[in-house]
Scaffold this active site. Structure first.
Site, PDB file in Angstrom:
ATOM      1  N   GLU A  74       0.828  -1.208   0.000  1.00 43.55           N
ATOM      2  CA  GLU A  74       0.000   0.000   0.000  1.00 43.55           C
ATOM      3  C   GLU A  74       0.865   1.262   0.000  1.00 43.55           C
ATOM      4  O   GLU A  74       0.623   2.207   0.762  1.00 43.55           O
ATOM      5  CB  GLU A  74      -0.949  -0.017   1.211  1.00 43.55           C
ATOM      6  N   GLU A  81      -6.952  -7.653  -0.556  1.00 39.87           N
ATOM      7  CA  GLU A  81      -7.386  -7.559   0.841  1.00 39.87           C
ATOM      8  C   GLU A  81      -8.883  -7.287   0.865  1.00 39.87           C
ATOM      9  O   GLU A  81      -9.323  -6.140   0.854  1.00 39.87           O
ATOM     10  CB  GLU A  81      -6.644  -6.451   1.599  1.00 39.87           C
TER      11      GLU A  81
END
Length: 679
Positions: free
Chosen positions: A182, A262
């Site tokens: 991320e 995710e």
């Protein structure tokens, strides 16, 4: 057939056998918008599990339950700081044996999506980055800073050679490897850093392995977090519009497989807040919507586990938000590894798209009510500094941070003296945001109040010139997400008395673990301490265990916050916030039961020196919270000890019952430190 021809055929067969592992492939197909595994279109349904949050004896149980849920793969983080606690000092033994964990996934028929960082977030201490990086105070983490890159390169040259033989192309089960994590959410937006990582991963893992990134669906984060040569995937939860979310992925990857790396089955818990939960109906519906689109999905988390020892991280969302010991995550497999209704709902969805493994789902783990444990005071913490800090204090004119004295975790005592008589209440104060993260103030070894990060920063004191002033500083976990991961701990600024700075500090870095490993306090006589003194102190207690160690839940009724009950697997609990119970796995009861510290409230609990070990479940059944101080605690159910072969009368969370058999018993002990300075 002549012998030469036979020999030629044998040689050809041998060459075929030797070459077959190299023929294995896992690739992107940009024309058909899918993965191809050995040339065949492939879609994975995966779940996240963190080996560092699960005791090694429980690895097989958790992975088998994930396999029987219909998962084809597991997603695995590798926390750098878990394996390199000091520069150049590596630990891959026991619970840290990542190679053994990966080999077990292969044995059970699970593919692996590996996320080796170097930054992982995961609500883990400092996002997996070692705190010793902050020994260089001006280092710029997750950037092209030469000091940071040198440390990263050194680590990758140790880790990635362990990974390469386990890549799918080399006969292993690792189908893809994530680079960073991320990164688009980080302020630096340093594509030079990503290019450096890409070069390192390619050099150490080869050109065939599929490398990817993961970011949110925000355009700015996808711009900063992606790089040509790294396949861009996204993450989002059940509340998102699936079509719009994958549209964001198509903005950076017009062709190729749709991937949600995710998909959030639940959420994490913070100290002082209610236990997070996510509707199983919404989770199952979102999963089905994605699978109908042909997407590959990883569920984060499928099994959350526990933040043992000092490994829980923190977030910064307008204020510092430390993560609880429990990483239950409201996941399909509970913190204790028990199948939940959410798991069976997910399993039903998966069965619509691919066959499920034959056989029943393994049951919940047996749990045992060890009963009430009485605790007795062993020593006040301030009377044990010679044991907890055998090298003696560090002298400094002004306070030093944890990083400046090379203290990674835990506690540090800062000591000075009152410079003058204080006959009227004077304000002992700290600059804003300089208490990292919680300070317990003692004057003449008597508790006077608590200083908090983003909270109370002043305490009123009275005393005589020369009186000893101690501040016990606790590191509650370094920030693991966002721009503030350079999260220094300790006293970041000087304390003042009515605006006059204090000086001449003695700084005691406490190493409780080392003292415990050397047999303290079992090997020491109790310290003579004044009865009724308010402040941190160590308490001991004993309880019997059956011959087979079973899981249990520890509750401290009336206490406030447990720092450690098991040294090898340290834990924390706060009875007035999101976590009133500690999950204690059976192997910890059997093998790792060691001293720890307990911090309690400023009022005397009804049963002040007592804890209970029961089969009562946490989280949702035992409490309700509406924020800090807004809890209603329900009594913990301490079941009577079952007789041999007796069935536990209380159904477990997943509906299974426990068959208990007691082949014998032994005696173990549990310890703690109790402070009457409120949490």
């Amino acid at each position: 057939m002549g012998l030469p021809a036979l020999a030629l055929l044998l040689a050809a067969g041998l060459l075929h056998v030797q070459a077959s592992p190299l023929a294995r492939s896992f690739e992107l197909d940009y024309e058909e918008d899918c993965f191809r595994k050995d040339g065949v279109p492939f879609r994975y349904v995966s779940g996240s599990i963190h080996y560092a949050r699960v005791p090694r004896p429980a690895w097989r149980d958790r992975l088998l339950k994930m396999y029987m849920s219909g998962l084809s793969a597991v997603q695995v983080y590798v926390p750098w700081n878990y394996h390199e606690p000091q520069p150049g000092v590596y630990d891959f033994a026991g619970d840290r044996d990542v190679e053994a964990f990966l080999d077990l996934t292969a044995e059970l028929g699970l593919l692996v999506i590996l996320r080796p960082g170097p930054y992982i977030c995961a609500e883990w201490e400092m996002g997996g980055l070692p705190s010793w990086l902050l020994w260089k105070p001006d280092i710029v983490l997750r950037s092209s800073d030469p000091a940071y890159l040198a440390a990263v390169d050194s680590w990758l040259h140790v880790l990635l050679p362990k990974i390469k033989p386990r890549l799918y192309q080399h006969g292993g089960n690792i189908i893809s490897v994530q680079v960073e994590n991320e990164y688009g959410s980080y302020y630096a937006c340093d594509h030079g850093y990503l290019r450096h990582l890409l070069g390192s991963f390619r050099a150490l893992l080869g050109s065939e392995v599929l490398l990817f990134t993961t970011d949110s669906t925000r355009a700015e984060e996808l711009r900063c977090g992606t790089l040509q040569g790294l396949y861009a995937t996204i993450d989002f939860g059940p509340g998102s519009n699936v079509t719009e979310a994958f549209g964001a992925q198509r903005w950076v990857e017009p062709k190729g497989p749709l991937v949600n790396s995710e998909y959030y089955t639940g959420w994490l818990d913070y100290w002082g807040e209610a236990h997070a939960s996510t509707s199983l109906v919404h989770v199952a519906r979102g999963l089905e919507d994605m699978l109908q689109l042909g997407a590959s999905v990883n569920m984060y988390m499928f099994h959350g586990g526990t933040n043992f020892a000092y490994w829980s991280g923190a977030d910064f969302k307008d204020q510092y938000k430390p993560v609880t010991t429990s990483y239950d995550y409201d996941a399909p497999l509970s913190e204790a590894g028990d199948p939940t209704e959410k798991l069976f709902a997910i399993r039903m969805v998966i069965s619509k798209f691919q066959p499920l493994p034959a056989g029943p789902m393994p049951p919940a783990t047996p749990k045992y009510a060890y009963g009430r444990v009485a605790l007795q005071k062993h020593a006040d913490l301030l009377d044990a500094l010679d044991v907890l800090c055998p090298s003696g204090p560090i002298q400094s004119r002004f306070p030093l941070t944890f990083e400046a004295i090379k203290q990674a975790h835990g506690f540090v005592v800062y000591r000075t003296q009152l410079p003058r008589d204080v006959l009227e209440p004077a304000m002992l104060g700290a600059p804003p945001h300089s208490i990292c993260d919680r300070g317990y103030v003692m004057l003449q070894k008597e508790y006077r109040g608590t200083l908090e990060r983003d909270g109370q920063t002043t305490v009123h004191v009275m005393g005589r010139a020369g009186d000893t002033l101690d501040v016990l500083l606790e590191n509650m976990g370094r920030i693991s997400f966002g721009a503030n991961i350079s999260d220094f701990k300790g006293l970041l600024g000087n304390l003042s008395l009515d605006s006059s700075p204090l000086s001449n500090w003695l700084i005691y870095p406490l190493d409780i673990d080392a003292a415990v490993k050397q047999g303290w306090p079992h090997a020491a006589l109790p310290k003579s301490s004044r009865r009724g003194r308010a402040g941190p102190a160590f308490y001991t207690g004993t309880f019997e265990t059956p011959g087979i160690p079973w899981d249990t839940f520890v509750k401290f009724p009336g206490w406030s916050k447990v720092r450690r009950c098991v040294a090898g697997k340290g834990v924390r609990v706060n009875s007035s916030t999101a976590q009133p119970c500690i999950y204690l796995p059976g192997p910890a009861v059997d093998k790792w039961l060691q001293p720890g510290s307990v911090l309690a409230p400023p009022w005397a609990p009804a049963d002040p020196l007592c804890t209970r070990l029961s089969t009562a479940h946490w989280p949702p059944q035992q409490h309700h919270c509406a924020g800090t101080g807004g809890c209603t605690l329900h009594p913990s159910v301490a079941l009577p000890r079952p007789t041999p072969f007796q069935q536990d009368p209380r159904p477990q969370h997943c509906g299974h019952r426990i068959n208990t058999r007691l082949p014998g018993s032994s005696v173990a002990s549990c310890w703690g430190c109790r402070c009457t300075g409120g949490w």
